[in-house]
Scaffold this active site. Sequence first.
Site, PDB file in Angstrom:
ATOM      1  N   LYS A  27       0.972  -1.159   0.072  1.00 49.62           N
ATOM      2  CA  LYS A  27       0.055  -0.051   0.061  1.00 49.62           C
ATOM      3  C   LYS A  27       0.857   1.246  -0.075  1.00 49.62           C
ATOM      4  O   LYS A  27       0.532   2.206  -0.558  1.00 49.62           O
ATOM      5  CB  LYS A  27      -0.891  -0.097   1.279  1.00 49.62           C
ATOM      6  CG  LYS A  27      -1.432   1.516   1.947  1.00 49.62           C
ATOM      7  CD  LYS A  27      -2.114   1.323   3.182  1.00 49.62           C
ATOM      8  CE  LYS A  27      -2.276   2.674   3.747  1.00 49.62           C
ATOM      9  NZ  LYS A  27      -0.903   3.184   4.372  1.00 49.62           N
ATOM     10  N   ASN A  28       2.048   1.156   0.914  1.00 47.74           N
ATOM     11  CA  ASN A  28       2.659   2.517   0.940  1.00 47.74           C
ATOM     12  C   ASN A  28       3.614   2.702  -0.128  1.00 47.74           C
ATOM     13  O   ASN A  28       4.446   3.763  -0.161  1.00 47.74           O
ATOM     14  CB  ASN A  28       3.270   2.626   2.342  1.00 47.74           C
ATOM     15  CG  ASN A  28       2.393   2.662   3.558  1.00 47.74           C
ATOM     16  OD1 ASN A  28       1.262   2.976   2.925  1.00 47.74           O
ATOM     17  ND2 ASN A  28       2.697   2.391   4.594  1.00 47.74           N
ATOM     18  N   ARG A  97      -2.850  10.050   2.416  1.00 48.87           N
ATOM     19  CA  ARG A  97      -1.662  11.148   2.423  1.00 48.87           C
ATOM     20  C   ARG A  97      -1.125  11.496   1.246  1.00 48.87           C
ATOM     21  O   ARG A  97      -0.108  12.160   1.081  1.00 48.87           O
ATOM     22  CB  ARG A  97      -0.484  10.450   3.083  1.00 48.87           C
ATOM     23  CG  ARG A  97      -0.765   9.542   4.437  1.00 48.87           C
ATOM     24  CD  ARG A  97      -0.894  10.565   5.627  1.00 48.87           C
ATOM     25  NE  ARG A  97       0.219  11.272   6.175  1.00 48.87           N
ATOM     26  CZ  ARG A  97       0.011  12.510   6.859  1.00 48.87           C
ATOM     27  NH1 ARG A  97      -1.323  12.831   7.341  1.00 48.87           N
ATOM     28  NH2 ARG A  97       1.089  13.279   6.858  1.00 48.87           N
ATOM     29  N   ASP A 121      -4.292   7.635   8.769  1.00 43.91           N
ATOM     30  CA  ASP A 121      -4.804   7.290  10.087  1.00 43.91           C
ATOM     31  C   ASP A 121      -4.484   8.338  11.161  1.00 43.91           C
ATOM     32  O   ASP A 121      -3.464   8.992  11.221  1.00 43.91           O
ATOM     33  CB  ASP A 121      -3.806   5.961  10.309  1.00 43.91           C
ATOM     34  CG  ASP A 121      -4.493   4.707   9.748  1.00 43.91           C
ATOM     35  OD1 ASP A 121      -5.452   4.662   9.525  1.00 43.91           O
ATOM     36  OD2 ASP A 121      -3.451   3.943   9.241  1.00 43.91           O
ATOM     37  N   ASP A 308       4.569   0.384  12.132  1.00 48.09           N
ATOM     38  CA  ASP A 308       3.247  -0.030  11.705  1.00 48.09           C
ATOM     39  C   ASP A 308       3.315  -1.962  11.961  1.00 48.09           C
ATOM     40  O   ASP A 308       2.190  -2.543  11.761  1.00 48.09           O
ATOM     41  CB  ASP A 308       3.032  -0.370  10.015  1.00 48.09           C
ATOM     42  CG  ASP A 308       3.427   1.418   9.671  1.00 48.09           C
ATOM     43  OD1 ASP A 308       2.497   1.919   9.981  1.00 48.09           O
ATOM     44  OD2 ASP A 308       4.189   1.470   8.991  1.00 48.09           O
ATOM     45  N   VAL A 330       7.962   6.705  16.832  1.00 48.68           N
ATOM     46  CA  VAL A 330       7.732   7.398  15.484  1.00 48.68           C
ATOM     47  C   VAL A 330       6.653   8.197  15.437  1.00 48.68           C
ATOM     48  O   VAL A 330       6.461   9.307  15.249  1.00 48.68           O
ATOM     49  CB  VAL A 330       7.555   6.206  14.224  1.00 48.68           C
ATOM     50  CG1 VAL A 330       7.240   6.982  12.858  1.00 48.68           C
ATOM     51  CG2 VAL A 330       8.995   5.562  14.249  1.00 48.68           C
TER      52      VAL A 330
END
Length: 441
Positions: A27-28, A97, A121, A308, A330
């Site tokens: 996804k990222n 984002r 999120d 994550d 983070v």
Amino acid sequence: MATIAAPSWSIEPVGPLQGDVTVRGSKNAVTKHMVAAVMGESPSTIRNCPQIGDIEITAEMLRSLGCLVDVEGETVVVEPNGIDGGRVPLSYGGLNRIPILLVGPLLHRMGEVFVPLVGGDRIGSRPLDFHVSSLEAMGAEVRMTPDGLEAKALGLRGARIRLPFPSVGATETVLLTAVLAEGRTVVENSAVEPEVIELALFLQRMGARIELRPDRRFVIEGVDRLRGAEHRLDGDRIEAFSYLVAGLVTGGRVRVHGCAQGRLVTAISTLHRMGARFEITDDWLAVSAGQLRTAVVQTDAHPGFMTDWQPPLVVLFSQCEGMSVVHETVYEDRFPYVGALQKMGAEIELFDACLGGRDCRFNESTAMHSAVVRGPSHLRGAEITVPDIRGGFGYVIAAAAAEGPSLLHDVHHLERGYHRPLEAFAQLGLHISREGPPAPS
Ligand code: EPU
């Protein structure tokens, strides 16, 4: 206007989860490749794409600017030649984002840009100051408005930038802007997460000149034009870890295909330390639980333990004998999900101190960013609302390990980022029934 109810999942635990799961590209990474494709003079093709809500959102956003985006099975093709606008409609605000990452590429194409406020999120304040100051250093005039961000630039130029923290998104903003800027950009203290490197490699394929030097330093020589490129995405390391832990939490054995060992190094070493038993081949990784031990883990920028991966790990800690500690360095607010786990019977206490490691940026703040977990806990099924994507996955595996059924509301957070999760869990023996509007297709 009628509102569409958010989807929910009912989960009936079945004991140990066993079987095989295949993960797709992450996804990222995929959405960032779609953004990079906006700068090509010909179409780009991205393969091994997951079927997730974030691709749909990003595809619609690019279409609203005049791109043709074709999503067919696991392939996404972006044809950017029709771009005729630099304003991302307000309706795309707050969804993910991506809008902020479009600023540099759209400035190169249109000279003037508006992007709505970004979402994603709610796991901390997630400001955009590093993005804004990097864009300004490269010659953009940026103005924050109540609705979003306006920027203009007559011509962007290279700059020397030092990021205060190795932010994934800000590094990507610099890469995506510097590749077509005039002259050299040096960015120090960059993020070097595998997804960032993957984006840099894709930009290289498009014709960009990018070097990664020691000490987290990218050096980019701007070029005049970029062409479209093709890339098959590497496997999603967050999904891979999450399913491996789903097996461990329930006392089963999960084998994950599609994610290379090299993307999971710190995850593997952490689980090894806890006593997990791995089998690793070129094609898959499998893990099963021996007598699992507690651990002290600190999340960090790559190659540290990924933030994550933290929620599934906390659920795993709740099933280990003794006291474990997680120090989240983070995001300052990544523990709101633990409230529901406590309701399910997990013994978790949050602290504002930096526990179990060096002091982090949140030292002396009131942010509850360390957790002490005492196990093993007998978890009970519950009716809970998913607050964010990774916390949500933690709930699914907690529900799978609990006694009695659970009902999870607002699972659209999960469906934004996991590839066909109900099928994956069904392959592991866990049947989840879903209610609500259609899942991403
Ligand atoms: N930060 C600032 N100012 C900025 C940018 C970041 O203070 O201008 C801070 C953030 O508040 C945070 C830290 O820097 O404390 C790191 O944030 P980063 O910019 O690295 O995060 P991101 O790019 O917004 C991506 C992933 C996240 C992942 C982080 C860290 C995407 C779409 N999101 O977010 O993924 O946790 O990097 O690896 O790539 C997820 O998939 O669940 C997820 C949240």
